[in-house]
Design a protein around this motif. Structure first.
Motif, PDB file in Angstrom:
ATOM      1  N   MET A 105     -48.495 -15.414  65.245  1.00 56.41           N
ATOM      2  CA  MET A 105     -48.590 -14.905  63.641  1.00 56.41           C
ATOM      3  C   MET A 105     -48.920 -15.742  62.752  1.00 56.41           C
ATOM      4  SD  MET A 105     -47.823 -12.182  61.598  1.00 56.41           S
ATOM      5  CE  MET A 105     -46.742 -11.198  62.376  1.00 56.41           C
ATOM      6  N   ILE A 106     -50.108 -15.428  62.019  1.00 56.21           N
ATOM      7  CA  ILE A 106     -50.552 -16.348  60.868  1.00 56.21           C
ATOM      8  C   ILE A 106     -49.845 -15.770  59.594  1.00 56.21           C
ATOM      9  CG2 ILE A 106     -52.315 -17.116  59.727  1.00 56.21           C
ATOM     10  CD1 ILE A 106     -54.123 -17.120  62.070  1.00 56.21           C
ATOM     11  N   SER A 107     -49.264 -16.521  59.217  1.00 59.65           N
ATOM     12  CA  SER A 107     -48.741 -16.059  57.578  1.00 59.65           C
ATOM     13  C   SER A 107     -49.109 -16.645  56.484  1.00 59.65           C
ATOM     14  CB  SER A 107     -47.130 -16.475  57.497  1.00 59.65           C
ATOM     15  OG  SER A 107     -46.624 -15.908  56.323  1.00 59.65           O
ATOM     16  N   LEU A 108     -50.007 -15.556  55.829  1.00 55.78           N
ATOM     17  CA  LEU A 108     -50.460 -15.891  54.389  1.00 55.78           C
ATOM     18  C   LEU A 108     -49.753 -15.215  53.339  1.00 55.78           C
ATOM     19  CD1 LEU A 108     -54.468 -16.193  55.414  1.00 55.78           C
ATOM     20  CD2 LEU A 108     -52.674 -18.124  55.688  1.00 55.78           C
ATOM     21  N   SER A 109     -48.614 -15.007  53.592  1.00 56.25           N
ATOM     22  CA  SER A 109     -47.920 -14.119  52.754  1.00 56.25           C
ATOM     23  C   SER A 109     -46.799 -14.955  51.696  1.00 56.25           C
ATOM     24  CB  SER A 109     -47.357 -12.867  53.428  1.00 56.25           C
ATOM     25  OG  SER A 109     -46.325 -13.465  54.390  1.00 56.25           O
ATOM     26  N   ILE A 110     -46.286 -15.842  52.243  1.00 55.89           N
ATOM     27  CA  ILE A 110     -45.270 -16.805  51.858  1.00 55.89           C
ATOM     28  C   ILE A 110     -45.469 -17.721  50.780  1.00 55.89           C
ATOM     29  CG2 ILE A 110     -43.178 -17.929  52.051  1.00 55.89           C
ATOM     30  CD1 ILE A 110     -42.988 -16.843  54.592  1.00 55.89           C
ATOM     31  N   GLY A 111     -45.210 -17.600  49.544  1.00 52.45           N
ATOM     32  CA  GLY A 111     -45.995 -18.665  48.546  1.00 52.45           C
ATOM     33  C   GLY A 111     -45.144 -19.942  48.586  1.00 52.45           C
ATOM     34  N   ASP A 112     -45.162 -20.690  49.837  1.00 55.02           N
ATOM     35  CA  ASP A 112     -44.542 -21.873  50.091  1.00 55.02           C
ATOM     36  C   ASP A 112     -45.372 -22.767  50.697  1.00 55.02           C
ATOM     37  OD1 ASP A 112     -42.764 -24.056  50.936  1.00 55.02           O
ATOM     38  OD2 ASP A 112     -41.777 -22.556  52.329  1.00 55.02           O
ATOM     39  N   PRO A 113     -45.907 -23.882  50.158  1.00 55.15           N
ATOM     40  CA  PRO A 113     -47.025 -24.620  50.352  1.00 55.15           C
ATOM     41  C   PRO A 113     -46.488 -25.496  51.568  1.00 55.15           C
ATOM     42  CG  PRO A 113     -46.056 -25.531  48.346  1.00 55.15           C
ATOM     43  CD  PRO A 113     -45.519 -24.104  48.639  1.00 55.15           C
ATOM     44  N   THR A 114     -45.108 -25.611  51.902  1.00 52.64           N
ATOM     45  CA  THR A 114     -44.698 -26.642  52.994  1.00 52.64           C
ATOM     46  C   THR A 114     -44.497 -25.952  54.318  1.00 52.64           C
ATOM     47  OG1 THR A 114     -42.021 -25.869  52.637  1.00 52.64           O
ATOM     48  CG2 THR A 114     -43.508 -27.829  51.183  1.00 52.64           C
ATOM     49  N   HIS A 115     -44.758 -24.385  54.346  1.00 51.83           N
ATOM     50  CA  HIS A 115     -44.543 -23.728  55.514  1.00 51.83           C
ATOM     51  C   HIS A 115     -45.245 -24.162  56.760  1.00 51.83           C
ATOM     52  CE1 HIS A 115     -43.702 -19.998  57.654  1.00 51.83           C
ATOM     53  NE2 HIS A 115     -44.887 -19.731  58.196  1.00 51.83           N
ATOM     54  N   TYR A 116     -46.350 -24.675  56.561  1.00 55.43           N
ATOM     55  CA  TYR A 116     -47.127 -25.155  57.921  1.00 55.43           C
ATOM     56  C   TYR A 116     -47.191 -26.637  57.903  1.00 55.43           C
ATOM     57  CZ  TYR A 116     -49.009 -20.602  58.988  1.00 55.43           C
ATOM     58  OH  TYR A 116     -49.095 -19.288  59.441  1.00 55.43           O
ATOM     59  N   LYS A 117     -46.229 -27.281  57.116  1.00 54.81           N
ATOM     60  CA  LYS A 117     -45.934 -28.855  57.338  1.00 54.81           C
ATOM     61  C   LYS A 117     -47.206 -29.732  56.812  1.00 54.81           C
ATOM     62  CE  LYS A 117     -41.948 -27.313  58.829  1.00 54.81           C
ATOM     63  NZ  LYS A 117     -41.024 -26.911  57.857  1.00 54.81           N
ATOM     64  N   ASN A 118     -48.308 -29.057  56.150  1.00 49.48           N
ATOM     65  CA  ASN A 118     -49.357 -29.920  55.809  1.00 49.48           C
ATOM     66  C   ASN A 118     -49.538 -30.016  54.477  1.00 49.48           C
ATOM     67  OD1 ASN A 118     -49.591 -27.015  55.411  1.00 49.48           O
ATOM     68  ND2 ASN A 118     -51.822 -27.314  54.790  1.00 49.48           N
ATOM     69  N   MET A 119     -48.533 -29.516  53.737  1.00 45.84           N
ATOM     70  CA  MET A 119     -48.379 -30.218  52.195  1.00 45.84           C
ATOM     71  C   MET A 119     -46.862 -30.415  51.937  1.00 45.84           C
ATOM     72  SD  MET A 119     -51.055 -27.030  50.299  1.00 45.84           S
ATOM     73  CE  MET A 119     -52.631 -27.132  50.666  1.00 45.84           C
ATOM     74  N   LEU A 120     -46.478 -31.407  52.483  1.00 46.37           N
ATOM     75  CA  LEU A 120     -45.033 -31.792  52.208  1.00 46.37           C
ATOM     76  C   LEU A 120     -44.612 -32.782  50.838  1.00 46.37           C
ATOM     77  CD1 LEU A 120     -44.232 -32.719  56.021  1.00 46.37           C
ATOM     78  CD2 LEU A 120     -43.270 -30.872  54.859  1.00 46.37           C
ATOM     79  N   PRO A 121     -43.481 -32.875  50.451  1.00 47.83           N
ATOM     80  CA  PRO A 121     -43.584 -33.765  49.103  1.00 47.83           C
ATOM     81  C   PRO A 121     -43.970 -35.424  49.682  1.00 47.83           C
ATOM     82  CG  PRO A 121     -41.650 -32.472  50.033  1.00 47.83           C
ATOM     83  CD  PRO A 121     -42.252 -32.421  50.896  1.00 47.83           C
ATOM     84  N   PRO A 122     -44.338 -35.797  48.514  1.00 50.95           N
ATOM     85  CA  PRO A 122     -44.991 -37.236  48.807  1.00 50.95           C
ATOM     86  C   PRO A 122     -43.758 -38.156  49.259  1.00 50.95           C
ATOM     87  CG  PRO A 122     -44.455 -36.838  46.406  1.00 50.95           C
ATOM     88  CD  PRO A 122     -44.135 -35.337  47.147  1.00 50.95           C
ATOM     89  N   ILE A 123     -44.037 -39.207  49.951  1.00 49.52           N
ATOM     90  CA  ILE A 123     -43.248 -40.123  50.360  1.00 49.52           C
ATOM     91  C   ILE A 123     -42.338 -40.978  49.200  1.00 49.52           C
ATOM     92  CG2 ILE A 123     -45.071 -42.070  50.428  1.00 49.52           C
ATOM     93  CD1 ILE A 123     -42.317 -41.606  52.677  1.00 49.52           C
ATOM     94  N   GLU A 124     -42.998 -40.906  47.967  1.00 49.60           N
ATOM     95  CA  GLU A 124     -42.710 -41.467  46.719  1.00 49.60           C
ATOM     96  C   GLU A 124     -41.308 -40.666  46.594  1.00 49.60           C
ATOM     97  OE1 GLU A 124     -46.570 -43.016  47.069  1.00 49.60           O
ATOM     98  OE2 GLU A 124     -45.842 -40.967  47.184  1.00 49.60           O
TER      99      GLU A 124
END
Length: 334
Positions: A1-20
């Motif tokens: 399943m590819i989900s392009l429905s959830i407005g959560d940029p962390t869903h695929y772990k490619n846009m995680l919070p910065p290390i700072e």
């Protein structure tokens, strides 16, 4: 399943919070001063950091202009609660974020909707907006950049909206949660007249998380611009690919976004032999292609679907290919 429905940029772990952010939160947890009750409207150091971040040449902010809330939803609820009483109404965009309706209904406030114009990059239909105002209208909510449209309003259009609101003596609730997700200077207006009411309402709960507030000055000053630039680049790449790929598909009309992290795609149901609506398309995409994207009917407009543009590029490519193949199977044949 590819989900392009959830407005959560962390869903695929490619846009995680910065290390700072991780470092700042870890340090804040270890400080005794970060725990316990804090002022309901926020710690002064955290409010000062926000004021410095959002100060613009035409809008100089001080710490006491800032009220920290438990997310944007809490801020919206406070504004709605401060401006309207049960039986009043607030004007909302159509299409628009469904939470606006939920918040108003929970406060027994009527919702009235003004149209956005798809062929003008989702600008506000000013004539329709004016027609929806009556004696019980207490505020107009403007979402810029927009969810679900990805629209970004230019200065001229924003000034036209402000002129209409001034003419009708109506305040604007400006939902600008995606304000740093595009390259365009916004006109920010602080509604000082309602600040006392907002301060009072902030005390209904004990304020946002004290640990995050303690970490906030470091996060806002030390996170490098490159972190944000990389995210914007990923979103723009996905948007461009979706637009170019799906523009050539009969029955689909993607509208190129200018900001936020969403794209709306129009559906001409007459181009398909067995697709009756956006909801029907949503269900069949899941069943046949294991692809999830939201029907825009949940945002108040029919025969559009919304794609979230934060997945890894290869996921976005695969999703578009599945949409193309799906449409080829379902397109009307002569």
């Amino acid at each position: 399943m590819i989900s392009l429905s959830i407005g959560d940029p962390t869903h695929y772990k490619n846009m995680l919070p910065p290390i700072e952010a991780e470092e700042a939160v870890t340090e804040a947890v270890q400080k005794p001063t970060s725990h316990g009750y804090v002022p309901s409207f926020g710690l002064e150091a955290a409010r000062q950091a926000v004021a410095e971040l959002w100060t613009k040449p035409n809008c100089q902010l001080k710490f006491d202009d800032i009220i920290l809330t438990s997310g944007c939803s809490h801020a919206l609820e406070m504004c709605i609660n401060c401006l309207a009483n049960p039986g009043d109404n607030i004007l909302l965009p159509r299409p628009g974020f469904s939470l606006y309706v939920t918040l108003c209904k929970s406060l027994n406030i009527e919702t009235r909707f003004y149209d956005l114009i798809p062929d003008k990059c989702w600008e506000v239909d000013l004539d329709h907006l004016q027609s929806m105002i009556n004696e019980k209208t207490k505020a107009i909510l403007i979402n810029n950049p927009s969810n679900p449209c990805g629209a970004v309003y230019g200065k001229e259009h924003l000034c036209s909206i402000i002129d209409l609101c001034e003419k009708n003596c109506l305040p604007i609730i400006a939902d600008e949660i995606y304000a740093d997700m595009f390259e365009l200077a916004l006109l920010f207006v602080f509604l000082d007249a309602i600040k006392p009411g907002l301060l009072d309402l902030s005390s209904r709960i004990l304020g946002p998380n004290s640990i995050i507030q303690a970490a906030l000055p470091y996060i806002l000053t030390q996170t490098p611009q490159s972190y944000f630039d990389e995210i914007i680049t990923q979103i723009q790449m996905n948007a461009q690919f979706c637009y170019e790929t799906l523009s050539s598909v009969p029955g689909l009309k993607p509208i190129m976004p200018s900001g936020a992290m969403y794209m709306l795609i129009g559906i001409d149901v007459t181009a398909f032999r067995d697709i009756e609506s956006d909801t029907d398309l949503f269900k069949k995409l899941i069943d046949e292609e294991s692809l999830s994207c939201l029907p825009a009917s949940v945002f108040g407009i029919s025969n559009y679907i919304r794609l979230v543009l934060t997945a890894p590029f290869e996921k976005t490519q695969e999703a578009c290919m599945r949409i193309v193949e799906f449409c080829e199977r379902h397109t009307n044949t002569i």
